[in-house]
Design a protein around this motif. Sequence first.
Motif, short mmCIF file in Angstrom:
data_model
loop_
_atom_site.label_atom_id
_atom_site.label_comp_id
_atom_site.label_asym_id
_atom_site.label_seq_id
_atom_site.Cartn_x
_atom_site.Cartn_y
_atom_site.Cartn_z
N GLY A 189 -9.66 -1.63 2.91
CA GLY A 189 -9.60 -2.37 1.52
C GLY A 189 -8.08 -2.29 1.14
O GLY A 189 -7.17 -2.15 1.79
N GLN A 190 -7.99 -2.02 -0.23
CA GLN A 190 -6.60 -2.14 -0.97
C GLN A 190 -6.55 -0.91 -1.97
O GLN A 190 -7.37 -0.32 -2.44
N PHE A 191 -5.40 -0.70 -1.90
CA PHE A 191 -4.87 0.44 -3.09
C PHE A 191 -4.04 -0.53 -4.13
O PHE A 191 -3.07 -1.15 -3.53
N SER A 231 -2.72 -2.64 1.69
CA SER A 231 -3.78 -2.70 2.39
C SER A 231 -3.97 -1.30 3.12
O SER A 231 -3.02 -0.42 3.18
N SER A 232 -5.19 -0.81 3.39
CA SER A 232 -5.48 0.51 3.92
C SER A 232 -6.66 0.52 4.84
O SER A 232 -7.75 -0.28 4.76
N GLU A 233 -6.68 1.41 5.48
CA GLU A 233 -7.46 1.60 6.44
C GLU A 233 -7.91 3.30 6.43
O GLU A 233 -6.79 4.04 6.50
N VAL A 234 -8.85 3.71 6.28
CA VAL A 234 -9.41 5.13 6.18
C VAL A 234 -10.78 5.56 6.88
O VAL A 234 -11.32 4.74 6.80
N THR A 235 -10.43 6.56 7.70
CA THR A 235 -11.64 7.20 8.42
C THR A 235 -12.09 8.46 7.58
O THR A 235 -11.11 9.35 7.40
N ILE A 236 -13.19 8.56 7.37
CA ILE A 236 -13.77 9.63 6.50
C ILE A 236 -14.86 10.61 7.58
O ILE A 236 -15.76 9.81 7.92
N ASN A 237 -14.36 11.90 7.84
CA ASN A 237 -15.18 12.48 8.68
C ASN A 237 -15.84 13.72 7.83
O ASN A 237 -15.20 14.49 7.14
N ARG A 271 -1.79 -0.29 -7.85
CA ARG A 271 -1.32 0.33 -9.03
C ARG A 271 -2.24 -0.17 -10.31
O ARG A 271 -2.46 -1.14 -10.49
N ASP A 272 -2.43 0.86 -11.43
CA ASP A 272 -3.27 0.58 -12.36
C ASP A 272 -2.97 1.50 -13.68
O ASP A 272 -3.74 2.29 -14.27
N GLY A 273 -1.54 1.32 -13.82
CA GLY A 273 -1.33 1.83 -15.27
C GLY A 273 -1.12 3.39 -15.22
O GLY A 273 -0.92 3.88 -13.95
N GLU A 274 -1.70 3.94 -16.29
CA GLU A 274 -1.41 5.50 -16.47
C GLU A 274 -2.73 5.97 -17.12
O GLU A 274 -3.44 5.30 -17.75
N ASP A 275 -2.81 7.01 -16.74
CA ASP A 275 -4.22 7.79 -17.34
C ASP A 275 -3.62 8.64 -18.94
O ASP A 275 -2.70 8.07 -19.36
N GLY A 276 -4.71 8.91 -19.47
CA GLY A 276 -4.36 9.36 -20.90
C GLY A 276 -3.31 10.61 -20.87
O GLY A 276 -2.87 10.71 -22.12
N ARG A 277 -2.73 10.96 -20.11
CA ARG A 277 -1.56 11.94 -20.01
C ARG A 277 -0.46 11.35 -19.54
O ARG A 277 0.66 12.02 -19.30
N GLY A 278 -0.33 10.18 -19.06
CA GLY A 278 0.84 9.33 -18.89
C GLY A 278 1.19 9.46 -17.44
O GLY A 278 2.22 9.12 -16.81
N ARG A 279 0.10 9.90 -16.45
CA ARG A 279 0.35 10.04 -15.26
C ARG A 279 -0.04 8.60 -14.38
O ARG A 279 -1.15 8.00 -14.90
N PRO A 280 0.73 8.45 -13.39
CA PRO A 280 0.28 6.97 -12.75
C PRO A 280 -0.99 7.16 -12.01
O PRO A 280 -1.36 8.06 -11.44
N LYS A 281 -1.74 5.87 -11.96
CA LYS A 281 -2.92 5.70 -11.36
C LYS A 281 -2.82 4.81 -10.41
O LYS A 281 -2.14 3.80 -10.35
N LEU A 282 -3.81 5.12 -9.43
CA LEU A 282 -3.99 4.17 -8.23
C LEU A 282 -5.70 3.78 -8.28
O LEU A 282 -6.11 4.62 -8.32
N LEU A 283 -5.87 2.50 -8.04
CA LEU A 283 -7.32 2.32 -7.70
C LEU A 283 -7.38 2.02 -6.32
O LEU A 283 -6.59 0.93 -5.76
N ALA A 284 -8.37 2.61 -5.66
CA ALA A 284 -8.52 2.30 -4.08
C ALA A 284 -10.00 1.57 -4.09
O ALA A 284 -11.13 1.86 -4.62
N GLU A 285 -10.20 0.35 -3.68
CA GLU A 285 -10.96 -0.58 -3.61
C GLU A 285 -11.56 -0.63 -1.98
O GLU A 285 -10.77 -1.26 -1.21
N LEU A 286 -12.48 0.23 -1.55
CA LEU A 286 -12.64 0.59 -0.16
C LEU A 286 -14.26 0.27 0.23
O LEU A 286 -15.19 0.25 -0.62
N ALA A 287 -14.44 -0.50 1.51
CA ALA A 287 -15.76 -0.78 1.87
C ALA A 287 -15.66 -0.58 3.25
O ALA A 287 -15.01 -0.62 3.95
N PRO A 288 -17.18 0.06 3.71
CA PRO A 288 -17.19 0.41 5.40
C PRO A 288 -16.97 -0.98 6.00
O PRO A 288 -17.27 -2.14 5.55
N HIS A 289 -16.34 -0.90 7.34
CA HIS A 289 -16.11 -2.02 8.17
C HIS A 289 -17.38 -2.78 8.27
O HIS A 289 -18.59 -2.29 8.53
#
Length: 102
Positions: free
Chosen positions: A63-65, A37-43, A67-85
Amino acid sequence: MDLNGGVVVIESGKIFGGDSGYFYVGSLQPIDSGVWSSEVTINRHDPDIISIFGDTDVIHLSGQFKRDGEDGRGRPKLLAELAPHGSDVGTTIELIHVANLP
């Protein structure tokens, strides 16, 4: 596909980052294996830049972060699904791991 760029550092349950118009500060708490779970403030630091959430100086997201597999170069990916409060409409951000902290 929309392409925008920025840098995010995730360390010890904290999130720090930014892009050409905004800087980000937040936190992560584990929920399950590979899910946080995540809380982020953007300024805004550049008054000429408009965010995807509109012409605003401060945005509080939650929202949430996940894990989402790897990109085309084999690097790990995260998906962040975030919405304003207080909103059900948000965005999904793809993060690609490119380096480890020393």
